[in-house]
Design a protein around this motif. Structure first.
Motif, mmCIF file in Angstrom:
data_model
loop_
_atom_site.group_PDB
_atom_site.id
_atom_site.type_symbol
_atom_site.label_atom_id
_atom_site.label_comp_id
_atom_site.label_asym_id
_atom_site.label_seq_id
_atom_site.Cartn_x
_atom_site.Cartn_y
_atom_site.Cartn_z
ATOM 1 N N ILE A 175 -15.343 22.024 -27.387
ATOM 2 C CA ILE A 175 -14.368 22.514 -29.058
ATOM 3 C C ILE A 175 -12.745 22.350 -27.923
ATOM 4 C CG2 ILE A 175 -14.714 24.725 -28.068
ATOM 5 C CD1 ILE A 175 -14.224 25.226 -30.338
ATOM 6 N N TRP A 176 -13.124 21.663 -26.939
ATOM 7 C CA TRP A 176 -12.118 21.863 -25.410
ATOM 8 C C TRP A 176 -10.696 21.344 -26.203
ATOM 9 C CZ3 TRP A 176 -11.255 26.169 -23.170
ATOM 10 C CH2 TRP A 176 -12.050 26.580 -22.512
ATOM 11 N N PRO A 177 -10.451 20.055 -26.812
ATOM 12 C CA PRO A 177 -10.084 19.205 -26.954
ATOM 13 C C PRO A 177 -8.771 20.027 -27.987
ATOM 14 C CG PRO A 177 -11.861 17.542 -27.001
ATOM 15 C CD PRO A 177 -12.374 19.398 -27.008
ATOM 16 N N PHE A 178 -9.954 20.668 -29.489
ATOM 17 C CA PHE A 178 -9.257 21.185 -29.735
ATOM 18 C C PHE A 178 -7.947 22.633 -29.617
ATOM 19 C CE2 PHE A 178 -9.679 25.390 -32.906
ATOM 20 C CZ PHE A 178 -9.255 24.457 -34.456
ATOM 21 N N VAL A 179 -8.585 23.677 -28.437
ATOM 22 C CA VAL A 179 -8.188 24.322 -27.947
ATOM 23 C C VAL A 179 -7.134 23.829 -27.188
ATOM 24 C CG1 VAL A 179 -8.909 26.207 -26.223
ATOM 25 C CG2 VAL A 179 -10.639 25.348 -28.055
ATOM 26 N N ALA A 180 -7.468 23.237 -26.364
ATOM 27 C CA ALA A 180 -5.845 22.553 -26.049
ATOM 28 C C ALA A 180 -4.858 22.003 -27.193
ATOM 29 C CB ALA A 180 -6.198 21.587 -25.032
#
Length: 405
Positions: free
Chosen positions: A23-28
């Motif tokens: 999920i980190w690409p979305f959060v970034a």
């Protein structure tokens, strides 16, 4: 083998390869969008930096946290890839191939909720937790008449890992045996094979994806920041026919202009006891301002406000103060100037940056008018001239008398 064009293939696909989700690409991406908006707000609206400043700091912290989480996740994937590669050197990787046939007319049931193929797909979460598991693929060859063929492939780091998983109740063969109505009896076959050639490069795949995604996010964020700042700069400079066009600020006449939360003049000089008409010209289209004169040279919320307003002041009172109004607006008011002294003024909303001083002194000229005539100087000059004339006339008379016989 798989046949294209079958309506059933749309449910399963040619081959299912499920990498670890992140999920980190979305959060970034969300964090960078928030940081961009906060930066534009902070750069554009100066008088609201008490709100935009903390938001800018918070969004920067969120962005750094998201990037750190993303980097950690990528590092974890790299470590996993290295461990799998190291394990592969010690023991040959294995692939288990299971084939079975779906009874005629049961293919739609098998791919639907609760069917055998659906159960195998949902087992991926359990497989991910198994030591040595690397990959799961499902291939379906549907047939219009007769049974349909299914091939399920699972890849393992070693034969020991595969054998350990087969000893549990979560094995693929156990799932198949739980659907006797869909699976054709006697059609199940199992093959365990050693992987001789591996074309996957897990480490390169994750690092390249991270770099491309981060680079793309920075491009989008940078474009948004540049476009927003250019747009606001264009409005502020008056390009395209809008916004405030800066003018050369000369001596104060009767208008106090506000631009970028600042007064055009910080010092005004007037004579005492005159009715003076003044205009407050607010050129900040999105910021509210007002003007308040105090009875002394000290400004403050509890300090007494100057009296003497004749018209145009806030609430039609006698206090020399204008109403707090938003947008490009002009407020004209008239007041009687106080006795000689120094009288401070400010804007209620911006007491730290928008302040000035009104100097009232005897002999000062009204701005825009000629300086007053000094009566004493004018009278003295006339008297001197008159005295000289009279003296000349007096001296002349005796002279004329002296010539008489």
């Amino acid at each position: 083998m798989e046949h294209e064009g079958s309506e059933h293939n749309a449910h399963v696909g040619p081959g299912v390869h499920l990498p670890d989700p992140s999920i980190w690409p979305f959060v970034a991406g969300i964090a960078i969008m928030l940081l961009t908006a906060a930066l534009v707000w902070w750069a554009r609206v100066e008088d609201q930096r008490s709100f935009s400043g903390p938001l800018l700091g918070a969004s920067a912290a969120i962005t750094l946290g998201a990037v750190a989480g993303w980097a950690y996740e990528d590092g974890r994937m790299r470590q996993k890839a290295r461990e799998q590669e190291k394990h592969a050197r010690a023991a040959a990787r294995r692939t288990q191939v299971i084939t079975f046939a779906i009874a005629e007319g049961q293919l739609k049931t098998s791919v639907g909720e609760g069917g055998v193929i659906d159960a195998i797909q949902n087992a991926h979460d359990d497989l991910r937790g198994a030591p040595g598991f690397e990959d799961l693929r499902i291939n379906v060859s549907s047939a219009e008449d007769g049974p349909s063929q299914v091939i399920v492939e699972t890849t393992w780091s070693s034969a020991d890992d595969l054998a350990a998983f087969e000893g549990t109740q979560r094995a693929i063969l156990d799932l198949i045996s739980q659907h006797p109505d869909e699976v054709l009896a006697g059609s199940t076959q199992t093959f365990d094979m050693q992987v001789v050639r591996d074309t996957k490069d897990t480490s390169v795949r994750y690092s390249l994806g991270t770099a491309v995604s981060l680079f793309g996010a920075l491009i989008v964020g940078g474009f948004a920041v540049g476009a927003g700042l250019n747009l606001f700069a264009s409005e502020a400079s008056g390009e395209g026919g809008g916004g405030f066009v800066p003018v050369d600020v000369g001596p104060f006449v009767d208008t106090l202009t506000i631009k970028a939360s600042d007064f055009s003049h910080e010092e005004i000089t007037l004579p005492p006891g005159v009715d003076f008409t003044m205009t407050l010209d607010n050129q900040d289209d999105s910021v509210a301002h007002n003007l308040i004169f105090f009875q002394g040279d000290v400004v403050g919320v509890n300090e007494p406000v100057l009296e003497g307003c004749i018209s145009g002041c806030d609430e039609d009172g006698t206090q020399v103060r204008t109403a707090l109004e938003l947008g490009i607006v002009q407020q004209t008011f008239t007041f009687t100037t106080p006795p000689p002294g120094r009288y401070a003024f400010w804007c209620d909303v911006h007491p730290d940056t928008m302040t000035g001083i009104l100097i009232v002194e005897e002999g000062a000229s009204i701005p825009g008018e000629a300086p007053p005539v000094d009566d004493a100087a004018a009278g003295g000059g006339t008297g001197a001239a008159g005295g000289a004339g009279e003296t000349g006339e007096t001296e002349g008379e005796p002279a004329e008398d002296e010539t008489e016989p």
